[in-house]
Write a protein that holds these residues in place. Structure first.
Motif, PDB file in Angstrom:
ATOM      1  N   ALA A 284      22.877 -22.284   6.335  1.00  0.00           N
ATOM      2  CA  ALA A 284      23.914 -22.334   6.926  1.00  0.00           C
ATOM      3  C   ALA A 284      25.095 -22.771   6.037  1.00  0.00           C
ATOM      4  O   ALA A 284      24.777 -23.256   4.713  1.00  0.00           O
ATOM      5  CB  ALA A 284      23.838 -23.139   8.169  1.00  0.00           C
ATOM      6  N   VAL A 285      26.049 -22.704   5.511  1.00  0.00           N
ATOM      7  CA  VAL A 285      27.297 -23.453   4.753  1.00  0.00           C
ATOM      8  C   VAL A 285      28.823 -23.495   5.798  1.00  0.00           C
ATOM      9  O   VAL A 285      28.436 -23.519   6.667  1.00  0.00           O
ATOM     10  CB  VAL A 285      27.769 -21.664   4.232  1.00  0.00           C
ATOM     11  N   PHE A 286      28.055 -24.809   5.021  1.00  0.00           N
ATOM     12  CA  PHE A 286      28.777 -25.990   5.591  1.00  0.00           C
ATOM     13  C   PHE A 286      30.869 -26.214   4.885  1.00  0.00           C
ATOM     14  O   PHE A 286      30.248 -26.993   3.864  1.00  0.00           O
ATOM     15  CB  PHE A 286      28.670 -27.153   5.795  1.00  0.00           C
ATOM     16  N   PHE A 287      31.607 -25.562   5.321  1.00  0.00           N
ATOM     17  CA  PHE A 287      32.633 -25.904   5.396  1.00  0.00           C
ATOM     18  C   PHE A 287      33.540 -27.284   5.688  1.00  0.00           C
ATOM     19  O   PHE A 287      33.695 -27.514   7.094  1.00  0.00           O
ATOM     20  CB  PHE A 287      33.240 -24.788   5.004  1.00  0.00           C
ATOM     21  N   GLN A 288      34.121 -27.645   4.123  1.00  0.00           N
ATOM     22  CA  GLN A 288      33.773 -29.584   4.967  1.00  0.00           C
ATOM     23  C   GLN A 288      35.279 -29.151   4.970  1.00  0.00           C
ATOM     24  O   GLN A 288      35.576 -29.167   3.545  1.00  0.00           O
ATOM     25  CB  GLN A 288      33.230 -30.032   3.902  1.00  0.00           C
ATOM     26  N   LEU A 289      35.960 -30.555   4.675  1.00  0.00           N
ATOM     27  CA  LEU A 289      36.506 -30.873   4.372  1.00  0.00           C
ATOM     28  C   LEU A 289      37.073 -32.293   3.743  1.00  0.00           C
ATOM     29  O   LEU A 289      36.227 -33.895   3.932  1.00  0.00           O
ATOM     30  CB  LEU A 289      37.954 -31.453   5.519  1.00  0.00           C
ATOM     31  N   GLY A 290      38.043 -32.650   2.492  1.00  0.00           N
ATOM     32  CA  GLY A 290      38.359 -33.664   1.681  1.00  0.00           C
ATOM     33  C   GLY A 290      37.866 -34.587   2.224  1.00  0.00           C
ATOM     34  O   GLY A 290      37.943 -35.965   1.973  1.00  0.00           O
ATOM     35  N   GLN A 291      39.402 -34.643   3.544  1.00  0.00           N
ATOM     36  CA  GLN A 291      39.295 -36.133   3.923  1.00  0.00           C
ATOM     37  C   GLN A 291      38.222 -36.489   4.399  1.00  0.00           C
ATOM     38  O   GLN A 291      38.528 -37.792   4.865  1.00  0.00           O
ATOM     39  CB  GLN A 291      40.538 -35.691   4.244  1.00  0.00           C
ATOM     40  N   ASN A 292      37.121 -35.470   5.309  1.00  0.00           N
ATOM     41  CA  ASN A 292      36.221 -35.951   5.499  1.00  0.00           C
ATOM     42  C   ASN A 292      34.891 -36.843   4.754  1.00  0.00           C
ATOM     43  O   ASN A 292      34.125 -37.797   4.803  1.00  0.00           O
ATOM     44  CB  ASN A 292      35.968 -35.255   6.653  1.00  0.00           C
ATOM     45  N   LEU A 293      35.792 -36.137   3.291  1.00  0.00           N
ATOM     46  CA  LEU A 293      34.441 -36.465   2.584  1.00  0.00           C
ATOM     47  C   LEU A 293      34.925 -38.090   1.777  1.00  0.00           C
ATOM     48  O   LEU A 293      33.974 -38.809   1.455  1.00  0.00           O
ATOM     49  CB  LEU A 293      34.178 -35.709   1.073  1.00  0.00           C
ATOM     50  N   GLY A 318      18.833 -27.750   2.412  1.00  0.00           N
ATOM     51  CA  GLY A 318      18.690 -27.018   1.916  1.00  0.00           C
ATOM     52  C   GLY A 318      19.476 -25.907   2.382  1.00  0.00           C
ATOM     53  O   GLY A 318      19.695 -25.151   1.891  1.00  0.00           O
ATOM     54  N   HIS A 319      20.768 -27.006   2.988  1.00  0.00           N
ATOM     55  CA  HIS A 319      22.066 -26.081   2.683  1.00  0.00           C
ATOM     56  C   HIS A 319      23.474 -25.980   2.357  1.00  0.00           C
ATOM     57  O   HIS A 319      22.527 -25.951   1.190  1.00  0.00           O
ATOM     58  CB  HIS A 319      22.809 -25.848   4.260  1.00  0.00           C
ATOM     59  N   GLN A 320      24.654 -25.255   1.943  1.00  0.00           N
ATOM     60  CA  GLN A 320      24.995 -24.930   1.325  1.00  0.00           C
ATOM     61  C   GLN A 320      26.687 -25.832   1.673  1.00  0.00           C
ATOM     62  O   GLN A 320      26.453 -25.646   2.221  1.00  0.00           O
ATOM     63  CB  GLN A 320      25.467 -24.057   0.671  1.00  0.00           C
ATOM     64  N   LEU A 321      27.164 -26.577   0.124  1.00  0.00           N
ATOM     65  CA  LEU A 321      28.569 -27.479   0.885  1.00  0.00           C
ATOM     66  C   LEU A 321      29.564 -26.107  -0.031  1.00  0.00           C
ATOM     67  O   LEU A 321      29.612 -25.104  -0.873  1.00  0.00           O
ATOM     68  CB  LEU A 321      28.293 -28.341  -0.279  1.00  0.00           C
TER      69      LEU A 321
END
Length: 915
Positions: A284-293, A318-321
């Motif tokens: 899977a690809v996980f599209f992440q919010l910067g404010q959560n990182l 093994g997933h994609q950020l």
């Protein structure tokens, strides 16, 4: 007309809860002592104001989304886009309210906030669910405060959350169909229609007013380039003219899917999704919010936060950020310098987490224009969109989310699917989607070096996916002691009551769907009426339902002139000499079974003889692809307690027959032969039949009835809901404990290794078929990896069962296994300590109790156990400290007076050394 509403919580809002008048656990005091820290006198007003704003937004969202599916396509897209924006604003308000309430100086204000959430008279029933996420954050944060006042408030918040979970379980199926019932917990029961609630809200808000109020945030047509073809865009997403600049799902090969998750990382749900993806071997690809990182300093250097550790676990799995902006803002409205800042800051945090490979970007809401797209491309980012929207942010029903995704994929035959890893309902829906995709031969894709990479193998699903297996559950439970013509029985009514209790409290059967007939009620007419009217009504019993029938009473046999025998169950009003007229023949039960519209039915007959002359043998072959086929196959199965020349024992442990007592043991989890959390009828028989034969002179039989197509009735095991082991937990007596060990040993010894279909490992048990002949009963036992968290819970549940049976060595090993899987599992730590305490290892036990309260200081029983262990170990001072904390948390516990007397006793050597 179906109704879908926006529910921005992990619990359906349409399940309304009134905590007004809610009776909290009386062990927790409603009034708390003043906090030790100086209190902010203005905090109560500020929290109240924040709560009002949060609730107003919550109501607006419901009005906005109510009936949106019936809107014209263009308006529906705008409504959905605005709904998503308001949802993210709601999340921010919930977070802000929780953070404000967790301030040390706001303890009194937080107490007032909880009181208001529970009992504000001006709020409607469903309004209170707007605060569920706030309550969850309060329960976690206050628990970690390590102050007594904070721990008390944490317990109070957790009890409110537990009430919501209870209501969700009770009403979820009804909600799915009609969004109908709302329950009020407490003495007074109140029901309110969802349409009544939305009508009240429309008196406060209209969709037009909500859209006008927030209209400046809507993506205008001028901000977006023309739409791409339907094959490349759907739902609220709009593409750009030069769509080849972006990645769309229409480029995937047929029957191929790429999974994507937006808006994370989440501290809990992301890890649960990783466990699910691992089971299905799905990338899977996980599209992440910067404010959560984390944050980015003024010097441009990333400052990773707690979310960065979650992101690293995504990579390790093994997933994609990928990049989903920093704040989830509407980037088509941003100045280009702001677009660049949002994307660049998130890139810095992703790099700090160890991200490598393709640099992908997803615009929040799919809202972008050519300038925004060119800006992110200048940062060497490539936009990836979606063509299948799960709408998991707005749909509260996991099955509905799964059905939507599967229907759209079936329509388009390929797709990039949009999920969000910040919702509990996504965690529940995902296995339903993946199980069906794997069963139908779909392949999973990833994205590497600018192109899709397709997995070569089509993964097989786990033997059974977790989740909801049935739409609804129905049961008829019969127990007869007080026969007039036949000999009276001692335990049949108690057997029936215990089975009903297990169905309702353990397996989620709704009380209204379980008919209990005992003694004088269990006439022939009433039994047949219940079977025919309840189970034969296609409006009541649907295709995706299950039906369970249990009978405890007398049985008999009539030999026909042909030599064939027919078995009967004997109602309370049956005479001795005319079975054909007075009793219910097994062929009649077969007719009932064939007339049932539910896909699976199981008859369990605890009677003297239940032989079936017209029934074929029911050998059920093991099937490694069971998950693919069971939901589609009709199953009609029966298990009986004994054969034609036998009488079943009515004098088992606990006031039950031997057969029913063993059946209840099996349903407590012992019949889960492969550890997947599910007990099939075949597994049930494979455990019960040899166990009963080993301890009584009877041979239970099992098989399939005519009309069965190989389907299996399934019980889904719940996780234990108990607060933990303490001196109040009941145990079996020595005789029953020895018997429990004996039936486990007999059931295990009866199983022989046997190859199963598809190469899965299996066991084979030889038992009687319903025709009286021996049959080899095969059951797949391939072990299933449920993930560490679920496996730890099951190990803990197994330990609880073993403790009740006084099998302390095995219980200790089970709790240690749970702690190996989940080192921060406070419940298992308490339970391990108590097993050691029962074995007089007081110092070692105290060590585990201390670990339990370090992990979760609100666990009152662990404090009580710690006091007992310290007292037995001779450390009165530490015992007293533990007892005082326990009394502060549970002042009305049954042992409170005893402990208070011990504390007040003089410390001159006369104080008791044990309590």
């Amino acid at each position: 007309m179906s109704l879908r509403v926006f529910l921005p919580l992990s619990l359906p809002l349409a399940v309304a809860l009134s905590l007004a008048g809610c009776q909290r656990n009386e062990n927790v005091p409603a009034a708390l002592p003043a906090a030790s820290a100086p209190q902010d006198t203005g905090a109560t007003a500020r929290l109240s104001q924040q709560a009002d704003g949060l609730l107003a937004l919550h109501r607006q969202i419901i009005v906005l989304m109510d009936g949106e599916a019936a809107l014209p396509a263009a308006q529906r897209r705008e409504v959905q886009a605005l709904g998503q924006q308001l949802f993210h604003e709601l999340l921010q308000r919930q977070q802000a309210l929780a953070e404000a309430a967790l301030q040390p100086a706001a303890l009194e204000a937080t107490t007032a906030l909880l009181t208001r959430i529970e009992s504000e008279p001006g709020w409607f029933d469903a309004d209170r669910l707007a605060f569920k996420e706030v309550l969850e954050q309060l329960a976690t944060g206050l628990k970690a405060s390590q102050t007594l006042d904070g721990i008390k408030l944490a317990r109070r918040a957790q009890e409110d959350i537990d009430t919501l979970a209870e209501v969700q379980k009770a009403y979820e199926q009804e909600l799915k169909e009609v969004f109908g019932g709302f329950a009020k917990r407490g003495i007074e029961l109140k029901r309110e229609r969802w349409t009544d609630y939305t009508a009240k809200l429309r008196a406060l808000h209209t969709r037009e007013a909500v859209m006008k109020q927030h209209g400046a945030q809507l993506p205008a047509a001028a901000d977006l380039a023309p739409e791409v073809p339907a094959s490349a865009a759907s739902g609220a997403m709009r593409g750009v003219a030069a769509k080849d600049r972006e990645v769309f799902g229409d480029k995937l090969p047929p029957k191929t899917v790429l999974l994507t998750f937006d808006d994370g990382p989440h501290p809990r749900y992301t890890d649960e999704i990783l466990d699910i993806l691992k089971r299905y071997q799905a990338p899977a690809v996980f599209f992440q919010l910067g404010q959560n990182l984390g944050k980015v300093g003024a010097d441009g250097k990333p400052l990773p936060g707690n979310g960065s550790a979650v992101a690293k676990r995504v990579l390790a799995a093994g997933h994609q950020l990928a990049n989903h902006s920093f704040t989830h803002g509407l980037m088509s409205k941003f100045e280009l310098v702001k677009v660049k800042e949002e994307a660049a800051n998130t890139e810095a945090l992703l790099d700090a987490a160890g991200r490598s490979g393709d640099a992908l970007f997803r615009f929040p809401y799919g809202a972008r224009n050519d300038g925004a797209l060119s800006t992110i491309e200048a940062l060497k980012l490539r936009s990836m969109m979606w063509n299948v929207d799960s709408l998991d942010w707005s749909d509260p029903i996991p099955k509905s989310i799964a059905a939507r995704v599967l229907a759209e994929l079936e329509k388009q035959q390929r797709g990039i699917v949009l999920f969000h890893d910040i919702h509990a309902r996504t965690v529940q829906a995902l296995p339903l989607v993946l199980d069906q995709l794997a069963a139908d031969g779909w392949r999973f894709a990833s994205f590497k070096d600018g192109q899709f990479v397709i997995s070569g193998d089509r993964p097989a699903p786990p033997q059974l996916a977790a989740g909801e297996l049935y739409r609804e559950s129905h049961a008829l439970v019969i127990g007869i002691n007080g026969y007039s013509a036949w000999p009276k029985l001692a335990h049949a009514v108690r057997d029936a009551q215990a089975v009903r209790e297990a169905l309702v409290t353990r397996f989620g059967f709704k009380p209204d769907n379980v008919t209990l007939l005992t003694d004088a009620e269990a006439t022939r007419a009433n039994i047949l009426k219940a079977m025919n009217e309840r189970f034969g009504d296609a409006k009541r019993v649907k295709r995706d339902d299950r039906v369970f029938v249990f009978f405890a009473g007398h049985g008999s046999t009539r030999k026909l002139p042909s030599g064939r025998e027919v078995g009967y169950i004997v109602p309370v009003d049956a005479g001795l000499n005319d079975l054909q007229a007075d009793a219910i023949a097994m062929p009649q039960l077969q007719e009932v079974a064939e007339a049932i519209t539910a896909k699976h039915a199981l008859f369990v007959i605890d009677a003297c003889y239940s032989g079936l002359g017209l029934t074929r043998a029911g050998s059920v072959a093991a099937d490694s692809n069971f998950a693919r086929t069971n939901a589609r196959r009709v199953g009609r199965q029966m298990m009986t307690a004994g054969g034609a020349d036998q009488q079943v024992a009515d004098d088992g442990p606990g006031g039950h027959s031997v057969f029913t007592w063993t059946l209840l043991q099996a349903l407590n989890g012992k019949a889960d032969l492969n550890g997947d959390g599910l007990i099939t009828a075949t597994e049930l028989a494979a455990y019960v039949a040899p166990a009963v034969s080993a301890i009584a002179h009877q041979t239970p039989a099992f098989g399939s009835l005519p009309g069965s197509e190989g389907g299996e009735f399934v019980f889904e095991l719940p996780t234990a809901q108990e607060p933990g082991l303490s001196g109040a937990v009941a145990q079996l007596d020595d005789k029953a404990s020895q018997l429990a060990a004996k039936i486990d040993e007999a059931s295990t010894a009866s199983r022989q290794a046997a190859p199963a279909a598809g190469g899965a490992s299996g066991v084979q048990v030889t038992i009687k078929g319903l025709d009286g002949k021996d049959q080899a009963l095969a059951a797949t036992t391939a072990r299933v990896d449920p993930g560490a968290r679920v496996a730890a819970q099951r190990a803990n549940d197994r330990g609880l069962q073993l403790y009740r049976e006084r099998r302390y060595d095995e219980a200790e090993a089970a709790f240690k296994e749970a702690l190996q899987l989940q080192p921060k599992f406070a419940l298992a730590a308490n339970n391990l300590g108590f097993v050691l305490y029962r074995r007089s290892k007081f110092a070692e036990a105290a060590g585990w109790f201390e670990k339990a309260v370090e992990m979760d200081a609100s666990r009152s029983l662990a404090w009580l156990n710690l006091g007992d262990a310290r007292l037995q170990a001779g450390d009165d001072a530490k015992a007293m400290a533990a007892y005082k904390t326990f009394l502060a948390l549970a002042p009305k516990h049954a042992r409170a007076a005893e402990l208070q007397a011990w504390i007040a006793a003089p410390s001159d050597g006369t104080r008791p050394r044990a309590l």
